[in-house]
Scaffold this active site. Structure first.
Site: not given
Ligand code: P6P
Length: 339
Positions: A92-93, A114, A117
């Site tokens: 991802e990075e 990732d 995450d």
């Molecule tokens: P939001 C964390 O940034 C992530 O990628 C996932 O781990 C998580 O489910 C989602 O984004 C949360 O997104 O928009 O609800 O903050």
């Protein structure tokens, strides 16, 4: 004495399912576990290790990169590039595929991940996770490239995550069930704690960021409103949302329930990335008896076109996912009749 079955022993036992196995795959999974332990150590002492806070950049998806994202990414790359089991990686990075340095041997797998995450939560000491997906290479030796990475989820030979939560857990599948291991820090081994996880066919938890409610289409709104109606037989559902995919998914995997990150006006394809978030999570869910869909098709049938492409993700207990699909198809669900 209670027999404690380690991750390495479990992987070796699974290897016996493949008579022509060379031990390559076993070595790769063991190396992933080593990287996970290093990251767990760094995450657990983040507040005193000077690794909290932003790294001062954004990744290709526009997410703010945290210092621990960079550290975790480097750990996976440094441990796995020298393993001899991989011919290519994607993170991802990293905007582009990660080649194996010329002075290291190349193997028959590709690794997509990732590294950390949910890292936006790390400064608040909320659970985070690493997610990974493994395919066999498609190209002949020496010709590895993007096509080895852009494979549909049903081609995965392995998927897994590490949850840095109240305990550190390693959860993986190779197509023979979904199995969970808990890190015993005193011996530095992942010990089998959740063999052959079976997720409940119907749950009572829904996990979605309701802050996006006004951005969803009407059918998705009606589905979530339906779950919240006090209607006897198991409704209203309980809302649980951590904002960390691995943590939200893991809880629902064990307790039952549905996780949703649907498309909306701001995220026309959802927010989660297919290759190293949605597809591995989908494999794990299905191997535990659950379901995973984009709302239009099973996640594992999506043919990737770009490395960091996003898809909507609806995943969890099969009955709950099927009910959601009925709403998305526009079926009229009588309020007093269970879906
Ligand atoms: P939001 C964390 O940034 C992530 O990628 C996932 O781990 C998580 O489910 C989602 O984004 C949360 O997104 O928009 O609800 O903050």
């Amino acid at each position: 004495m209670v027999r404690r079955f380690t991750l390495t022993e479990h992987i070796t036992q699974q290897q016996r399912e493949y008579p022509d196995a060379t031990g390559d795959f076993t070595g790769l999974l063991s190396d992933i576990a080593v990287a996970s332990k290093i990251i767990a150590h760094d995450v657990r002492r983040a507040g005193i290790g000077g690794v909290l806070g932003a790294a001062g950049s954004k990744n290709v998806s526009g997410d703010e990169v945290k210092r621990l994202d960079v550290l975790s990414n480097e750990v996976f790359i440094n441990v796995l590039e020298r393993s001899g089991h991989l011919c290519l990686m994607a993170s991802e990075e990293n905007e582009h595929p990660i080649s194996i340095p010329a002075d290291f041997p190349r193997g028959k797998y590709v690794f997509l991940f990732d590294p950390l995450d949910g890292s936006s939560n790390i400064d608040g000491n909320v659970s985070v996770g690493s997610i990974f997906s493994i395919f066999r290479r498609l190209s002949p030796p020496g010709e590895e490239g993007i096509d080895d990475l852009l494979q549909p989820g049903y081609n995965q030979v392995c998927a897994g995550y590490v949850l840095y939560g109240s305990s550190t857990m390693f959860v993986y599948t190779t197509g023979f069930g979904t199995h969970g291991f808990t890190l015993d820090p005193t011996v530095g081994e992942f010990i089998l704690s959740h063999e052959n996880i079976r997720t409940p066919q119907k749950g009572r938890i829904f996990s979605v960021n309701e802050g996006n409610f006004r951005r969803w289409n009407g059918r998705m709104r009606r589905f979530v409103e339906y779950l919240k109606e006090p209607a006897g037989e198991g409704r209203p559902y309980t809302g649980r949302y951590i904002g960390s995919l691995v943590a939200d998914f893991h809880r629902n995997l064990l307790y039952g329930g549905i996780f949703l990150y649907p498309e909306d006006e701001v995220h026309p394809s959802g927010k989660l990335r297919l290759l190293y978030e949605a597809a591995p999570i989908a494999f794990l869910a299905e191997q535990a008896g659950g379901m995973a869909t984009t709302g239009k098709m099973p996640v594992r049938e999506v043919e990737p076109t770009r490395l960091h492409m996003k898809v909507p993700l609806i995943v969890g207990s099969a009955e709950d996912v099927r009910l959601c699909l009925r709403f998305l198809r526009g079926e009229k669900i009588e309020p007093d009749r269970p879906g």
